[in-house]
Motif scaffolding. Structure first.
Motif, PDB file in Angstrom:
ATOM      1  N   PRO A  46       0.916  -1.257  -0.105  1.00 39.93           N
ATOM      2  CA  PRO A  46      -0.005  -0.159  -0.087  1.00 39.93           C
ATOM      3  C   PRO A  46       0.949   1.200  -0.154  1.00 39.93           C
ATOM      4  O   PRO A  46       1.913   1.251   0.418  1.00 39.93           O
ATOM      5  N   CYS A  47       0.205   2.458  -0.681  1.00 38.27           N
ATOM      6  CA  CYS A  47       0.886   3.810  -0.360  1.00 38.27           C
ATOM      7  C   CYS A  47      -0.161   4.732  -0.192  1.00 38.27           C
ATOM      8  O   CYS A  47      -1.198   4.542  -0.951  1.00 38.27           O
ATOM      9  N   SER A  48      -0.037   5.852   0.515  1.00 36.77           N
ATOM     10  CA  SER A  48      -1.022   6.603   0.704  1.00 36.77           C
ATOM     11  C   SER A  48      -0.135   8.076   0.819  1.00 36.77           C
ATOM     12  O   SER A  48       0.911   8.255   0.904  1.00 36.77           O
ATOM     13  N   VAL A  49      -0.973   9.126   0.547  1.00 34.88           N
ATOM     14  CA  VAL A  49      -0.551  10.593   1.088  1.00 34.88           C
ATOM     15  C   VAL A  49      -1.317  11.402   1.525  1.00 34.88           C
ATOM     16  O   VAL A  49      -2.582  11.196   1.448  1.00 34.88           O
ATOM     17  N   SER A  50      -0.783  12.277   2.325  1.00 38.47           N
ATOM     18  CA  SER A  50      -1.853  13.077   3.097  1.00 38.47           C
ATOM     19  C   SER A  50      -1.271  14.506   3.072  1.00 38.47           C
ATOM     20  O   SER A  50      -0.208  14.811   2.502  1.00 38.47           O
ATOM     21  N   ASP A  51      -2.001  15.548   3.628  1.00 38.58           N
ATOM     22  CA  ASP A  51      -1.324  16.883   3.691  1.00 38.58           C
ATOM     23  C   ASP A  51      -1.132  17.587   2.364  1.00 38.58           C
ATOM     24  O   ASP A  51      -0.169  18.231   2.195  1.00 38.58           O
ATOM     25  N   TYR A  52      -2.213  17.329   1.505  1.00 41.67           N
ATOM     26  CA  TYR A  52      -1.785  17.740   0.109  1.00 41.67           C
ATOM     27  C   TYR A  52      -2.811  18.842  -0.250  1.00 41.67           C
ATOM     28  O   TYR A  52      -3.831  18.997   0.362  1.00 41.67           O
ATOM     29  N   ASP A  53      -2.344  19.650  -1.180  1.00 42.46           N
ATOM     30  CA  ASP A  53      -3.316  20.676  -1.801  1.00 42.46           C
ATOM     31  C   ASP A  53      -3.824  20.477  -3.273  1.00 42.46           C
ATOM     32  O   ASP A  53      -3.297  19.112  -3.791  1.00 42.46           O
ATOM     33  N   GLY A  54      -4.679  20.865  -3.703  1.00 42.86           N
ATOM     34  CA  GLY A  54      -5.114  20.453  -5.176  1.00 42.86           C
ATOM     35  C   GLY A  54      -6.205  19.448  -5.020  1.00 42.86           C
ATOM     36  O   GLY A  54      -6.899  19.581  -4.161  1.00 42.86           O
TER      37      GLY A  54
ATOM     38  N   ALA B 203      -5.121   7.064  -1.619  1.00 43.74           N
ATOM     39  CA  ALA B 203      -4.312   5.651  -1.397  1.00 43.74           C
ATOM     40  C   ALA B 203      -4.373   4.512  -2.447  1.00 43.74           C
ATOM     41  O   ALA B 203      -5.602   4.621  -3.256  1.00 43.74           O
ATOM     42  N   VAL B 204      -3.559   4.177  -2.907  1.00 45.94           N
ATOM     43  CA  VAL B 204      -3.428   2.865  -3.933  1.00 45.94           C
ATOM     44  C   VAL B 204      -2.692   1.635  -3.444  1.00 45.94           C
ATOM     45  O   VAL B 204      -1.806   1.702  -2.217  1.00 45.94           O
ATOM     46  N   GLU B 205      -2.661   0.595  -4.122  1.00 48.91           N
ATOM     47  CA  GLU B 205      -1.955  -0.668  -3.528  1.00 48.91           C
ATOM     48  C   GLU B 205      -1.274  -1.397  -4.708  1.00 48.91           C
ATOM     49  O   GLU B 205      -1.797  -1.475  -6.097  1.00 48.91           O
ATOM     50  N   LEU B 206      -0.055  -1.406  -4.572  1.00 45.52           N
ATOM     51  CA  LEU B 206       0.566  -2.063  -5.910  1.00 45.52           C
ATOM     52  C   LEU B 206       0.297  -3.747  -5.731  1.00 45.52           C
ATOM     53  O   LEU B 206       0.781  -4.208  -4.497  1.00 45.52           O
ATOM     54  N   VAL B 207      -0.330  -4.518  -6.732  1.00 41.74           N
ATOM     55  CA  VAL B 207      -0.372  -5.972  -6.518  1.00 41.74           C
ATOM     56  C   VAL B 207       0.339  -6.647  -7.584  1.00 41.74           C
ATOM     57  O   VAL B 207       0.539  -6.294  -8.958  1.00 41.74           O
ATOM     58  N   ILE B 208       1.380  -7.623  -7.049  1.00 44.90           N
ATOM     59  CA  ILE B 208       2.204  -8.266  -7.693  1.00 44.90           C
ATOM     60  C   ILE B 208       1.846  -9.763  -7.499  1.00 44.90           C
ATOM     61  O   ILE B 208       1.851 -10.169  -6.412  1.00 44.90           O
TER      62      ILE B 208
ATOM     63  N   SER C  94      -8.892  16.254  -4.838  1.00 47.40           N
ATOM     64  CA  SER C  94      -8.798  15.394  -3.728  1.00 47.40           C
ATOM     65  C   SER C  94      -8.315  13.958  -4.328  1.00 47.40           C
ATOM     66  O   SER C  94      -7.710  13.283  -3.425  1.00 47.40           O
ATOM     67  N   GLU C  95      -8.537  13.680  -5.526  1.00 50.18           N
ATOM     68  CA  GLU C  95      -7.832  12.269  -6.211  1.00 50.18           C
ATOM     69  C   GLU C  95      -6.588  12.686  -6.579  1.00 50.18           C
ATOM     70  O   GLU C  95      -6.373  13.260  -7.404  1.00 50.18           O
ATOM     71  N   GLN C  96      -5.622  11.729  -6.109  1.00 50.33           N
ATOM     72  CA  GLN C  96      -4.025  11.975  -6.250  1.00 50.33           C
ATOM     73  C   GLN C  96      -3.625  10.664  -7.269  1.00 50.33           C
ATOM     74  O   GLN C  96      -4.302   9.767  -6.923  1.00 50.33           O
ATOM     75  N   ASN C  97      -2.634  11.148  -8.026  1.00 48.88           N
ATOM     76  CA  ASN C  97      -2.019  10.158  -8.744  1.00 48.88           C
ATOM     77  C   ASN C  97      -0.694   9.466  -8.246  1.00 48.88           C
ATOM     78  O   ASN C  97      -0.037  10.220  -7.399  1.00 48.88           O
ATOM     79  N   PHE C  98      -0.409   8.429  -8.434  1.00 51.00           N
ATOM     80  CA  PHE C  98       0.884   7.565  -8.005  1.00 51.00           C
ATOM     81  C   PHE C  98       1.640   7.024  -9.241  1.00 51.00           C
ATOM     82  O   PHE C  98       1.154   6.580 -10.099  1.00 51.00           O
ATOM     83  N   ASP C  99       2.820   7.095  -9.020  1.00 47.96           N
ATOM     84  CA  ASP C  99       3.870   6.412  -9.620  1.00 47.96           C
ATOM     85  C   ASP C  99       4.744   5.264  -8.810  1.00 47.96           C
ATOM     86  O   ASP C  99       5.055   5.623  -7.911  1.00 47.96           O
ATOM     87  N   TRP C 100       4.874   4.081  -9.456  1.00 51.88           N
ATOM     88  CA  TRP C 100       5.766   3.284  -8.713  1.00 51.88           C
ATOM     89  C   TRP C 100       6.902   2.902  -9.667  1.00 51.88           C
ATOM     90  O   TRP C 100       6.818   2.624 -10.894  1.00 51.88           O
ATOM     91  N   GLU C 101       8.145   2.716  -8.863  1.00 49.58           N
ATOM     92  CA  GLU C 101       9.365   2.258  -9.642  1.00 49.58           C
ATOM     93  C   GLU C 101      10.014   1.048  -8.769  1.00 49.58           C
ATOM     94  O   GLU C 101       9.789   0.993  -7.372  1.00 49.58           O
ATOM     95  N   PHE C 102      11.075   0.264  -9.306  1.00 48.75           N
ATOM     96  CA  PHE C 102      11.822  -0.636  -8.593  1.00 48.75           C
ATOM     97  C   PHE C 102      13.324  -0.665  -9.151  1.00 48.75           C
ATOM     98  O   PHE C 102      13.649  -0.197 -10.287  1.00 48.75           O
ATOM     99  N   SER C 103      13.987  -0.947  -8.125  1.00 46.26           N
ATOM    100  CA  SER C 103      15.618  -0.966  -8.121  1.00 46.26           C
ATOM    101  C   SER C 103      16.070  -2.227  -7.523  1.00 46.26           C
ATOM    102  O   SER C 103      15.702  -2.352  -6.221  1.00 46.26           O
ATOM    103  N   ARG C 104      16.985  -2.788  -8.050  1.00 45.20           N
ATOM    104  CA  ARG C 104      17.745  -3.839  -7.561  1.00 45.20           C
ATOM    105  C   ARG C 104      18.924  -3.338  -6.996  1.00 45.20           C
ATOM    106  O   ARG C 104      19.421  -3.960  -5.942  1.00 45.20           O
ATOM    107  N   ASP C 105      19.770  -2.412  -7.718  1.00 45.91           N
ATOM    108  CA  ASP C 105      21.103  -1.914  -7.055  1.00 45.91           C
ATOM    109  C   ASP C 105      20.939  -0.509  -6.818  1.00 45.91           C
ATOM    110  O   ASP C 105      20.466   0.084  -5.837  1.00 45.91           O
ATOM    111  N   THR C 106      20.962   0.441  -7.789  1.00 48.93           N
ATOM    112  CA  THR C 106      21.072   1.928  -7.987  1.00 48.93           C
ATOM    113  C   THR C 106      20.045   2.589  -8.816  1.00 48.93           C
ATOM    114  O   THR C 106      19.043   3.509  -8.369  1.00 48.93           O
TER     115      THR C 106
END
Length: 864
Positions: free
Chosen positions: A27-35, A85-90, A37-49
């Motif tokens: 799960p991932c959530s955001v709070s205390d934001y302006d703009g 809030a959104v959930e990343l499902v793998i 009510s519905e927020q967007n989310f980006d997910w990224e992955f890293s094994r090293d750097t």
């Protein structure tokens, strides 16, 4: 707080330990934001750097080439749980998915404050959990009887490199849903499922651990609800970085299928109909396939209603598990075979009609030699109807005496004929009924005159109770088969139809009597021709003209037809004018004389003229009424109301017919004075506490009278409203003799009423209060002395009301509080000045050496 406010992006605290091949949700959530009510989310992955882009909620081209195939197949997706809030499902996570996952939110704030991304470490471990059922077979089938015990086993082991705990739950399948029975949680606690708490506390359901990581479910006292498929559900839990427990995987295995053979109790026959004196035979069968040693305990019950509980039902017979039968005379219980018990009731009676059912309990031996009850069942009730042996007989009603005139006797005989199959245990009683004659076709219900119980106790109806107690009606039994009804003096109200009902009663085993049959006779009409009664009453005024104060005299002459030796009762009534306030309904009953010549004053309430009216009997059919010293208030129409009575049975008089005479009018023609009344006040508006004066002034028109020849009754009334919409309240009254009467008051104000002149009366209200306001008026009753010296009462005169207003004196009400307040404020101000002066003079004084300062000009603004 406003300066410290900023956007906050949150993900779980890592590392997150997950099992290879399972589904992972981050799960991932955001709070205390302006703009928005519905927020967007980006997910990224890293094994090293370096980070690779996985998926975004708002950019479909965000995904890197390496993840496009998995995202397209739905193996990796985003699931929005709320606007922030959104959930990343793998799905089917692999070791290559181990690394850091970053959740970012594009900025919609006016200023950049807070954090816009967060990372979490995910660790993928190998699947080391294995769950299996019994060693003998993967799933076994059990067929058990109610009350048996059984045990089921499953083994669960994990070889996970992490420190994990197992959560083991035994479940049963109910339809398509699996229900929890008992669990051993990952924290080492036993937790029974819904509906199994009581059985767990009693020890009927247990979960034990054994060697080789086995978990054994033990069930004692199995019932029908324990039938179904059983499985062992094992979940693996690990403690996260925030010390909370997380479930990382779950596996299950079906262990066994249990079929329960229900033990039931039924009665072999359905509804039964038995004739009285026969035998009733019922069999209670226990349906069970239990092959071991067991004993049955059977109890037979009887109830009058199918809805009765065991506590309301009557116990007939019982046999315990040692085959000992309780004692009974007419009922026997036998053990037919291993599962059947026969109930035999001999010589049944009507009171045996009802519902029969049996209760059976199955007992099995235990290892210590004691017996244990494993199941108890109650059969459905069987309806048993016992048909009574009704005697065969007929009923005949005839009249031995019939009336030809009123007050003649009437005698009816009700006989039992053609009686067959009547035994010594049969008893007959009678009920008498009356039905009134009506000229139309209206349906008339019969009225009960009298009835007999089984012990021949006579119960009277409402119609005949009083006359039977007086001896006017006699009920008797002339012979074994004959009942009689005799009316000593038959009246017109007795004309109608009569019939009788003969009831047969049977004696039961408990010596009680029960009604078995009713036979109704044909109706018999009692009727004779009568002529209508006629009654004529004529009133005659003896003096054609008289004045007030003289005696009024009238006679009433009565004539009647078709009435045998009549006697008359006379009532004198008066119809007063509508202006008479004493009797607003119109007709007044003055005096009466009954058929025995007893005189009675009816509504004549004038205490000063108690002997002023006389009613006497002049002849058998003539009556004279006198009224002495008549007054103007006696004006009206006078009538004679005569009732004719004829002698009835037992020396009683019965009413025959009523008659009303012509009216005789009393009308006084007088030329006396005419009185008027008015209310006056010099000051109708007063202040609280002051004195209010109200004058009631009487004026005369026409003839002038001397003060000694007139007198007045004065009454003051008040209506506590502005619109005269309430009931008037009597304040005080002054009669013509000078006696003052005051009503009870609740306030502190007082009243005084006095006569200040022959035609003026003053009412004073001392110390007026708020509740003394309202419309005030007086009512005057004049009394005038005639030339013969008789005082005559004139009609009441009501004055037009005057409104009395009570105000509050604001200046006087606030004078003393204002003076006290100003004085206190002045004293406190002077005291404050004195305290300040003394403090600055002596308490806070000190020498201060002040250095001299030079006077310098301000610098010009150009030099700044």
């Amino acid at each position: 707080l406003a300066f410290c406010r900023g956007r906050v992006v949150r993900v779980p605290k890592g590392p997150l330990i997950r099992v290879m091949g399972t589904e992972v949700v981050i799960p991932c959530s955001v709070s205390d934001y302006d703009g928005p009510s519905e927020q967007n989310f980006d997910w990224e992955f890293s094994r090293d750097t370096d980070f690779m882009r996985i998926v975004s909620t708002w950019d479909s081209t965000f995904t890197s080439e390496e993840y496009q195939k998995r995202v397209g197949h739905g193996d990796i997706k985003l699931r929005r749980s709320s606007n922030d809030a959104v959930e990343l499902v793998i799905r089917n996570i692999q070791p290559t998915d181990q690394g850091r996952y970053k959740c970012s939110t594009p900025s919609t704030d006016a200023t950049v404050q807070g954090n816009y991304d967060a990372e979490v470490q995910v660790k993928v471990i190998s699947d080391g959990l294995s769950v299996s059922g019994s060693k003998a077979r993967s799933s076994m089938s059990l067929r058990l009887s109610e009350g048996d015990s059984f045990k089921l086993r499953c083994s669960a082991i994990t070889t996970s490199p992490e420190h994990t705990h197992l959560h083991v739950t035994w479940q049963i399948k109910n339809g398509s849903t699996w229900l929890d029975i008992l669990s051993l949680t990952h924290e080492g606690k036993f937790q029974p499922g819904p509906g199994y708490e009581e059985r767990y506390r009693n020890g009927d359901i247990r979960l034990d651990t054994g060697v080789n990581d086995t978990y054994r479910l033990s069930v004692s006292q199995a019932s029908s609800v324990d039938g179904g498929a059983y499985r062992c559900l094992v979940s693996e839990w690990v403690r996260g970085a925030d010390s909370s427990w997380q479930k990382i995987q779950e596996k299950s295995v079906e262990v066994a299928s249990v079929a329960m053979q229900r033990t039931d109790v039924i009665i072999s026959t359905s509804n039964v109909s038995v004739t009285e004196r026969d035998s009733l035979d019922l069999t209670c069968n226990i349906t069970t396939d239990r092959s071991g040693i067991f004993q049955a305990e059977v109890i037979w019950y009887f109830s009058s209603s199918p809805d009765d509980t065991l506590s309301d039902a009557q116990v007939l017979l019982s046999v315990d598990r040692d085959s000992v039968v309780s004692d009974s005379t007419l009922i026997s219980l036998s053990h037919v075979d291993r599962n059947s018990y026969r109930l035999l009731v001999r010589d049944v009676a009507v009171e045996d009609t009802g519902y029969y059912f049996c209760q059976a309990a199955v007992w099995v031996p235990q290892h210590n030699g004691s017996w244990h009850k494993v199941v108890e069942r109650t059969s459905a009730p069987v309806s048993v109807v016992v048909t009574a042996l009704e005697p065969d007989y007929e009923v005949f009603l005839n009249a031995s005496k019939t009336p030809k005139f009123s007050d003649d006797p009437t005698e009816l005989n009700c006989r039992i004929t053609n009686a067959q199959d009547t035994e010594a245990n049969i008893r007959f009683t009678v009920s008498w009924y009356y039905r009134q004659h009506l000229p139309s076709d209206d349906v008339v219900t019969e009225e009960l005159l009298a009835t007999m119980d089984a012990d021949w106790t006579l119960l009277l109806g409402d119609r005949s109770r009083e006359r039977t107690q007086n001896g006017e009606i006699i009920f008797s039994k002339k012979a074994v088969d004959t009942f009689s009804l005799r009316i000593q003096w038959t009246s017109e109200s007795d004309r109608g139809d009569y019939f009788c009902v003969i009831s047969a009663w049977s004696r039961h085993r408990n010596s009680s009597w029960v009604k078995s049959k009713d036979v109704t006779s044909a109706s018999l009409s009692i009727f004779w021709a009568t002529q209508d009664y006629t009654l004529t009453v004529e009133a005659v005024k003896l003096k054609p003209f008289f004045v007030a104060g003289h005696t009024f005299e009238m006679t009433c002459k009565v004539s009647s037809k078709n009435i045998k030796t009549p006697r008359y009762s006379v009532l004198i009534t008066a119809e007063k004018p509508l202006t008479d306030q004493s009797n607003p309904n119109g007709t007044t009953r003055i005096i009466s004389l009954n058929q025995d010549s007893v005189v009675r004053l009816e509504d004549w309430t004038d205490q000063t003229r108690v002997d002023g009216v006389v009613l006497e009997k002049v002849q058998e059919n003539e009556f004279r009424y006198r009224m002495y010293q008549t007054q103007i208030s006696d004006a009206g129409l006078y009538r004679c109301v005569v009732t004719a009575w004829s002698p009835g049975g037992g020396g009683m008089w019965r009413e025959a017919v009523n008659g009303l005479s012509n009216p005789i009018q009393i009308d006084f023609q007088t030329s006396g004075p005419v009185f008027n009344v008015s209310v006056h006040s010099d000051n109708p508006t007063i202040y609280q506490g002051e004195l209010a004066d109200l004058l009631c002034i009487v004026t005369m028109e026409g003839m002038t009278l001397e003060p000694d020849d007139m007198s007045f009754d004065v009454s003051w009334f008040a209506v506590r409203s502005f619109a005269l919409d309430r009931e008037p309240i009597l304040l005080a009254s002054l009669d013509r003799r000078g006696i003052v009467t005051q009503s009870r008051r609740n306030g502190s104000s007082d009243l005084s009423l006095e006569r200040i002149s022959p035609l003026e009366f003053r009412l004073r209200v001392h110390g007026c209060e708020d509740h003394d306001f309202g419309n005030h008026y007086c009512v005057v009753t004049p009394w005038v002395r005639s030339a013969t010296g008789v005082w005559q009462q004139e009609p009441d005169i009501k004055a037009k009301p005057i409104f009395l207003s009570v105000k509050m004196d604001v200046l006087n009400a606030f004078k003393y509080p204002l003076l006290i307040g100003i004085g206190l404020a002045t004293v406190i101000g002077l005291l404050s000045c004195l305290i300040g002066y003394c403090s600055s003079r002596w308490c806070c004084k000190k020498e201060v050496q002040e250095t001299r300062r030079e006077r310098r000009r301000l610098m010009s603004m150009e030099m700044d």
